[in-house]
Every structure is written in C-alpha cells, then in structure tokens.
Design a protein around this motif. Structure first.
Motif, PDB file in Angstrom:
ATOM      1  N   ASN A  83     -34.175 -36.058  -6.888  1.00  0.00           N
ATOM      2  CA  ASN A  83     -33.121 -35.748  -5.931  1.00  0.00           C
ATOM      3  C   ASN A  83     -32.293 -34.564  -6.433  1.00  0.00           C
ATOM      4  N   ILE A  84     -31.931 -33.679  -5.520  1.00  0.00           N
ATOM      5  CA  ILE A  84     -31.125 -32.512  -5.871  1.00  0.00           C
ATOM      6  C   ILE A  84     -29.647 -32.900  -5.889  1.00  0.00           C
ATOM      7  N   VAL A  85     -28.931 -32.488  -6.929  1.00  0.00           N
ATOM      8  CA  VAL A  85     -27.524 -32.843  -7.071  1.00  0.00           C
ATOM      9  C   VAL A  85     -26.696 -32.141  -5.995  1.00  0.00           C
ATOM     10  N   LEU A 134     -26.313 -37.695 -13.038  1.00  0.00           N
ATOM     11  CA  LEU A 134     -26.024 -39.041 -12.556  1.00  0.00           C
ATOM     12  C   LEU A 134     -26.718 -39.258 -11.219  1.00  0.00           C
ATOM     13  N   LEU A 135     -27.244 -40.459 -11.025  1.00  0.00           N
ATOM     14  CA  LEU A 135     -27.875 -40.834  -9.765  1.00  0.00           C
ATOM     15  C   LEU A 135     -27.252 -42.134  -9.274  1.00  0.00           C
ATOM     16  N   LYS A 147     -26.156 -40.491  -3.748  1.00  0.00           N
ATOM     17  CA  LYS A 147     -25.860 -39.121  -4.159  1.00  0.00           C
ATOM     18  C   LYS A 147     -26.317 -38.930  -5.602  1.00  0.00           C
ATOM     19  N   SER A 148     -26.347 -37.686  -6.023  1.00  0.00           N
ATOM     20  CA  SER A 148     -26.601 -37.378  -7.423  1.00  0.00           C
ATOM     21  C   SER A 148     -25.710 -36.220  -7.836  1.00  0.00           C
ATOM     22  N   LEU A 149     -25.340 -36.208  -9.112  1.00  0.00           N
ATOM     23  CA  LEU A 149     -24.417 -35.211  -9.638  1.00  0.00           C
ATOM     24  C   LEU A 149     -24.889 -34.712 -10.990  1.00  0.00           C
ATOM     25  N   ASP A 191     -15.607 -38.218 -13.862  1.00  0.00           N
ATOM     26  CA  ASP A 191     -15.174 -38.299 -12.471  1.00  0.00           C
ATOM     27  C   ASP A 191     -16.394 -38.607 -11.605  1.00  0.00           C
ATOM     28  N   SER A 192     -16.393 -39.762 -10.946  1.00  0.00           N
ATOM     29  CA  SER A 192     -17.557 -40.188 -10.172  1.00  0.00           C
ATOM     30  C   SER A 192     -17.744 -39.382  -8.889  1.00  0.00           C
ATOM     31  N   GLU A 193     -16.735 -38.599  -8.505  1.00  0.00           N
ATOM     32  CA  GLU A 193     -16.852 -37.779  -7.297  1.00  0.00           C
ATOM     33  C   GLU A 193     -17.352 -36.376  -7.606  1.00  0.00           C
TER      34      GLU A 193
END
Length: 321
Positions: A83-85, A134-135, A147-149, A191-193
């Motif tokens: 997955n693309i962040v 993060l996924l 989402k992913s970051l 930060d989870s956002e």
C-alpha cells in the motif's frame, strides 16, 4: 461483570492474531545468513531491485492469520497487499550506507488500538538509508486497509521504529533505535495522523545506552506497561515502565528490572520476537529458542520469568483484538 461479557472476553482471549511476510524471498531471524529454504516464518525479507524503488512510500505485502490458542485451529488467513503511504510529502532524510548491503525489511510490531484497529510497523534497510512505515487495517474478517504512513521526524536520520504501544490516553509510544536496529534505543511518541516522531510530548523513561529494548506490551488488568531488555552480558529480562514513580536525579519515570526469562531451566540467549497480553491478562510471547524453522508461542510468567511452550506458530508478531 455479567456472564455474557465474561463469555465474550474469554472467547476473545482464546483467539490470537499473527503477521509474517507474504512472500518466500526471506530468511529467519535466528540466523540472518540462513537461506530461505525450509523457512516458513520469515522475520526478515530480502528485497530485489524493483521492490527497493520508492520503498519509503509503501508498506510490504504481509500475511495476517488468526488462530484458536486452545485447539490450534486456523480461523482465518488474509494477504494484505502493498500500500502507498498517504503522507508521501513528509520529508525522510536518507543516510546512504558506506558499504554495500543486501537490502531487506523487517516487521517490527503488531498492536491493537483502542478502536479495534491493527497497526503494523515495518522497517526497510537499503543502501540509501533506513525507512520506517505504519499500516492500519481493520481487525475484522475484511482486513481492509485503512491507511498507511511513513514515519518521519527522527532527530538522527538513521533511526528506526522498533516497537509501538497505544497508551490509555490514545498516544502511540514507540521504541526507536538510533542505529538501525541496535543500541542505543530511545522512547518517543508517534503522531497516528501524520506519522511524525515527537520527542517531548510525554515524559518517558530514559533507556540505558548499552541495552536492547523491545516488545512493549500493556496489561489489560492493571494497565502496567512491560517490555524486554537485554545486552551481551546479561540474559533477557522483563522490565516494567513505571510511569508513576520518578527518578530523583532525572525526574523521569523509572524502568524496573523484573524476572529473567527462561525455558526448560535455561536462560534465553536470543530476544523475543513478540510479546502480547490476552484480554484476560495472560502474557504470551513468540520466540525461537532452539533455532527451529518455525517459531513457537509461549506463555510467560511475569513473576518468575518461566516460559511454557504452547504450540509452534509460523508468525513473527502477535496481538489480541
């Protein structure tokens, strides 16, 4: 607690979730030089040239399983695609390696958030630098990606995110390595956002510079936070992050050394791969104590450090929903 809630909690306590890489181009954590043959529970995945491209902006393909601990029955299996962040614009500074190293990536944690979401962290090690991601996925049967970051904002660019835990107030506390997976380690918040690393949002315990720290886990019974610590001179120990007591010198919360981990009356020589509490407060671990091709699931006695074998389990990280 009424009987219906007790039954529901007991049922959830018997179902454990685990992740591993979905592909076969990998090797086991117990020996980084071992070939991929006969290894069914990869902790590390070797990367080819195509996979390395834009690696900072994408998460790896992984397998997520659920298992009934008591019967060993596999309840579900899902493959989570790359997955693309969503924060591609976030700046991650690369630190090129001086010597060539085969690129690879690691799964570093699996945790359940208070809203029931699974969060999975991974680190890619490439010639151009280290990259943490993060996924976020649904913990229901859909395993849908939320989402992913990418993780960014490290003070030291070669740092890697090694572990995660959500605190009672919804903060993500992480253990980071300042040297790509080896000591020294530091506690931060994420930060989870946005995926940004914060160094001063919470007052967190200081970590000894010569010790490895890993596997954050919080008891649902007393809300105490535990982890694992070790170095070359000392065996693997459980430690507790005592957020209520503070050092008279630094003013920071204390880390209390607890029991030495052992199995069959022998101390552990290698770190645990994962640590997680069941909803009823029983502590479980994934480890490979005898250099076997498949990892194993154990229960862990917090007071004595005794580990009891439950069953082999071909995953590297575990969590309860």
């Amino acid at each position: 607690m009424n009987s219906n809630i007790q039954a529901s909690t007991a049922q959830k306590s018997s179902i454990i979730y685990g992740v591993s890489f979905a592909t076969s181009n990998n090797f086991n954590s117990v020996d980084a030089n071992e070939t991929a043959e006969n290894i069914s529970n990869p902790a590390v995945k070797l990367l080819n040239t195509a996979e390395v491209k834009n690696i900072a902006d994408k998460t790896p393909e992984i397998s997520l399983i659920s298992l009934d601990i008591e019967t060993g029955e596999n309840l579900s299996h899902s493959t989570i695609s790359t997955n693309i962040v969503e924060n591609q614009q976030a700046l991650t500074k690369a630190v090129p390696k001086a010597f060539y190293q085969q690129p690879y990536e690691r799964l570093t944690s699996l945790n359940t958030l208070s809203n029931g979401t699974f969060i999975i962290s991974s680190v890619a090690h490439t010639q151009e630098g280290n990259f943490s991601r993060l996924l976020f996925i649904n913990s229901d049967e859909s395993s849908q990606i939320q989402k992913s970051l990418k993780v960014w904002g490290f003070k030291q660019e070669d740092s890697t995110l090694e572990n995660l835990l959500e605190t009672e107030d919804g903060k993500l506390v992480g253990i980071i390595s300042l040297r790509g997976g080896i000591p020294p380690f530091e506690l931060v918040t994420i930060d989870s956002e946005t995926g940004k690393v914060n160094y001063d949002e919470l007052v967190l315990p200081g970590l000894l510079p010569d010790r490895r720290y890993s596997n954050l886990a919080q008891s649902p019974v007393d809300r105490k936070i535990y982890a694992v610590s070790m170095d070359h001179a000392h065996p693997v120990h459980l430690v507790q992050l005592d957020m209520e007591s503070h050092s008279g010198i630094t003013g920071k919360p204390l880390i209390i050394k607890l029991s030495e981990l052992h199995f069959n009356n022998k101390v552990l020589e290698n770190d645990l791969l994962s640590l997680a509490f069941s909803p009823l407060g029983k502590l479980y671990a994934i480890a490979n104590v005898n250099r076997e091709p498949i990892n194993s699931l154990f229960t862990v006695d917090i007071n004595t450090g005794e580990m009891v074998f439950v069953r082999q389990l071909a995953v590297t990280k575990i969590a309860f929903a």
